[in-house]
Design a protein around this motif. Structure first.
Motif, PDB file in Angstrom:
ATOM      1  N   SER A  86      53.275  25.755  17.006  1.00 40.31           N
ATOM      2  CA  SER A  86      53.676  27.133  16.704  1.00 40.31           C
ATOM      3  C   SER A  86      55.081  27.185  16.127  1.00 40.31           C
ATOM      4  O   SER A  86      55.362  27.981  15.221  1.00 40.31           O
ATOM      5  CB  SER A  86      53.603  27.989  17.976  1.00 40.31           C
ATOM      6  N   LEU A  87      55.971  26.317  16.654  1.00 40.48           N
ATOM      7  CA  LEU A  87      57.335  26.281  16.117  1.00 40.48           C
ATOM      8  C   LEU A  87      57.358  25.782  14.676  1.00 40.48           C
ATOM      9  O   LEU A  87      58.139  26.265  13.849  1.00 40.48           O
ATOM     10  CB  LEU A  87      58.216  25.392  16.997  1.00 40.48           C
ATOM     11  N   ALA A  88      56.478  24.814  14.373  1.00 36.77           N
ATOM     12  CA  ALA A  88      56.380  24.324  12.988  1.00 36.77           C
ATOM     13  C   ALA A  88      55.892  25.440  12.074  1.00 36.77           C
ATOM     14  O   ALA A  88      56.385  25.601  10.948  1.00 36.77           O
ATOM     15  CB  ALA A  88      55.433  23.126  12.925  1.00 36.77           C
ATOM     16  N   ASN A  89      54.918  26.218  12.554  1.00 29.13           N
ATOM     17  CA  ASN A  89      54.428  27.346  11.758  1.00 29.13           C
ATOM     18  C   ASN A  89      55.499  28.416  11.606  1.00 29.13           C
ATOM     19  O   ASN A  89      55.628  29.034  10.538  1.00 29.13           O
ATOM     20  CB  ASN A  89      53.188  27.950  12.420  1.00 29.13           C
ATOM     21  N   PHE A  90      56.271  28.626  12.675  1.00 29.43           N
ATOM     22  CA  PHE A  90      57.371  29.593  12.598  1.00 29.43           C
ATOM     23  C   PHE A  90      58.412  29.172  11.557  1.00 29.43           C
ATOM     24  O   PHE A  90      58.829  29.976  10.719  1.00 29.43           O
ATOM     25  CB  PHE A  90      58.020  29.722  13.974  1.00 29.43           C
ATOM     26  N   ALA A  91      58.813  27.884  11.623  1.00 33.84           N
ATOM     27  CA  ALA A  91      59.796  27.379  10.653  1.00 33.84           C
ATOM     28  C   ALA A  91      59.253  27.492   9.229  1.00 33.84           C
ATOM     29  O   ALA A  91      59.974  27.869   8.303  1.00 33.84           O
ATOM     30  CB  ALA A  91      60.150  25.926  10.972  1.00 33.84           C
ATOM     31  N   GLY A  92      57.961  27.162   9.064  1.00 29.55           N
ATOM     32  CA  GLY A  92      57.344  27.277   7.742  1.00 29.55           C
ATOM     33  C   GLY A  92      57.318  28.718   7.262  1.00 29.55           C
ATOM     34  O   GLY A  92      57.560  28.995   6.077  1.00 29.55           O
ATOM     35  N   GLY A  93      57.038  29.655   8.191  1.00 24.55           N
ATOM     36  CA  GLY A  93      57.022  31.069   7.816  1.00 24.55           C
ATOM     37  C   GLY A  93      58.381  31.563   7.378  1.00 24.55           C
ATOM     38  O   GLY A  93      58.503  32.317   6.407  1.00 24.55           O
ATOM     39  N   SER A 151      46.656  28.898  -4.959  1.00 26.08           N
ATOM     40  CA  SER A 151      45.775  27.809  -4.540  1.00 26.08           C
ATOM     41  C   SER A 151      46.591  26.895  -3.631  1.00 26.08           C
ATOM     42  O   SER A 151      47.629  26.363  -4.043  1.00 26.08           O
ATOM     43  CB  SER A 151      45.251  27.031  -5.753  1.00 26.08           C
ATOM     44  N   ALA A 152      46.113  26.720  -2.388  1.00 26.67           N
ATOM     45  CA  ALA A 152      46.829  25.881  -1.427  1.00 26.67           C
ATOM     46  C   ALA A 152      45.884  25.490  -0.304  1.00 26.67           C
ATOM     47  O   ALA A 152      45.008  26.266   0.085  1.00 26.67           O
ATOM     48  CB  ALA A 152      48.036  26.630  -0.859  1.00 26.67           C
ATOM     49  N   PHE A 169      53.920  33.268  11.417  1.00 25.74           N
ATOM     50  CA  PHE A 169      53.187  32.057  11.771  1.00 25.74           C
ATOM     51  C   PHE A 169      52.072  31.700  10.785  1.00 25.74           C
ATOM     52  O   PHE A 169      51.752  30.526  10.616  1.00 25.74           O
ATOM     53  CB  PHE A 169      52.587  32.198  13.180  1.00 25.74           C
ATOM     54  N   ASN A 170      51.451  32.689  10.136  1.00 24.40           N
ATOM     55  CA  ASN A 170      50.313  32.435   9.261  1.00 24.40           C
ATOM     56  C   ASN A 170      50.410  33.260   7.984  1.00 24.40           C
ATOM     57  O   ASN A 170      51.086  34.290   7.945  1.00 24.40           O
ATOM     58  CB  ASN A 170      48.986  32.778   9.966  1.00 24.40           C
ATOM     59  N   LEU A 185      51.292  25.062   5.081  1.00 18.25           N
ATOM     60  CA  LEU A 185      51.459  25.696   3.772  1.00 18.25           C
ATOM     61  C   LEU A 185      52.818  25.393   3.164  1.00 18.25           C
ATOM     62  O   LEU A 185      52.925  25.149   1.954  1.00 18.25           O
ATOM     63  CB  LEU A 185      51.280  27.204   3.930  1.00 18.25           C
ATOM     64  N   SER A 186      53.860  25.369   3.979  1.00 19.02           N
ATOM     65  CA  SER A 186      55.217  25.158   3.461  1.00 19.02           C
ATOM     66  C   SER A 186      55.502  23.692   3.156  1.00 19.02           C
ATOM     67  O   SER A 186      56.490  23.381   2.491  1.00 19.02           O
ATOM     68  CB  SER A 186      56.250  25.671   4.470  1.00 19.02           C
ATOM     69  N   ASN A 187      54.637  22.772   3.643  1.00 14.68           N
ATOM     70  CA  ASN A 187      54.863  21.341   3.433  1.00 14.68           C
ATOM     71  C   ASN A 187      53.869  20.709   2.466  1.00 14.68           C
ATOM     72  O   ASN A 187      53.743  19.490   2.422  1.00 14.68           O
ATOM     73  CB  ASN A 187      54.802  20.599   4.770  1.00 14.68           C
ATOM     74  N   ASP A 188      53.158  21.532   1.715  1.00 16.25           N
ATOM     75  CA  ASP A 188      52.173  21.000   0.778  1.00 16.25           C
ATOM     76  C   ASP A 188      52.327  21.706  -0.567  1.00 16.25           C
ATOM     77  O   ASP A 188      53.107  22.653  -0.710  1.00 16.25           O
ATOM     78  CB  ASP A 188      50.753  21.211   1.337  1.00 16.25           C
TER      79      ASP A 188
END
Length: 274
Positions: free
Chosen positions: A104-111, A127-128, A141-142, A160-163
């Motif tokens: 969840s923290l990784a998703n938060f940082a990505g958001g 497209s992702a 988060f999403n 999403l933020s790492n691809d």
């Protein structure tokens, strides 16, 4: 006598704690005012820089709670309550929560990254992660995407933020390259003339300098000579124009006697005599 003893004890406590309580109340009042001013200033700055509403709300709430926790610890320390162990408990709890919520923290940082860097916005076609569709919502988060078939896809922001992300709406115009395969016996020049004439007849095709439609032989394939028809159009015209050119192009080529072959192989059988 017993009552007087308790009264005297009460006076002692008041005299001892009175200044501390007054100081604690003053810190609480001034601290609350400062926190409101800080949050208000942050909100103005974020509005000027056009922060996403969801990110703005989250950051303001997070800042407010952190400052309030710090103020409470200061107030408790002013009154005389030991705050070292209290701070240690908060730190330990934060560590435990962090370990339990790594994903969840990784998703938060990505958001946060997505909302700050803004590789796409609501309404963009992207497209992702193997999904194509229109961005419906960006949360902490999403990210929610409406696919072409109107399915709702929820993509974790960490991934999403790492691809790689392809944003088809970032630019107002797009370049298309449609492949037409013709037989090896068909006339390449006639095919080019027919397809270029078709494209140049369409008002939606951009004819600016440097973006003139063109057609080239892109591949000598096993069963066909492949020609790539390339042109530019606005995003809103892209799909309707592509579908029309595909259908009308096939029809005009067939009317001109140009053969569009299907995949095939020539098999030669030899009889070997002993």
């Amino acid at each position: 006598m017993e009552l007087q003893k308790w009264i005297d004890k009460g006076y002692e406590i008041i005299i001892d704690l009175g200044p501390k309580l007054i100081a604690a109340i003053a810190i609480w009042i001034i601290g609350s005012w400062l926190i409101r001013m800080i949050v208000k200033g942050m909100r103005k700055t974020m509005n000027k820089r056009e922060f996403e509403p969801s990110l703005q709300k989250f950051l303001l709430n997070l800042t407010g709670w952190i400052l309030k926790i710090i103020m409470i610890i200061v107030v408790l320390g002013t009154v005389g309550i030991e705050t070292t162990s209290f701070a240690a408990v908060i730190a330990a709890a934060g560590l435990a929560i962090g370990l339990a919520l790594q994903g969840s923290l990784a998703n938060f940082a990505g958001g946060v990254l997505i909302l700050i860097i803004k590789p796409f916005k609501i309404g963009d076609f992207i497209s992702a992660q193997g999904i194509e569709g229109t961005v419906k919502e960006i949360s902490i988060f999403n990210t929610t995407v409406n696919t072409f078939g109107n399915q709702l896809a929820v993509i974790p922001n960490g991934k999403l933020s790492n691809d790689n992300i392809v944003n088809y709406s970032a630019e107002p115009i797009r370049k298309e390259a449609i492949t037409f395969g013709i037989s090896y016996d068909s006339d390449i020049k006639v095919t080019k003339d027919i397809l270029l004439k078709l494209v140049n007849e369409q008002e939606q095709v951009i004819q600016d300098e440097g973006k003139v439609p063109m057609i080239v032989v892109s591949e000598l394939a096993d069963s066909s000579v492949n020609l790539s028809l390339r042109y530019w159009s606005k995003n809103e015209d892209f799909w309707a124009l592509r579908w029309f050119i595909l259908e009308e192009g096939k029809s005009r080529l067939e009317s001109a006697g140009i053969v569009i072959p299907f995949p095939q192989r020539d098999v030669h059988i030899f009889n070997e005599k002993n």
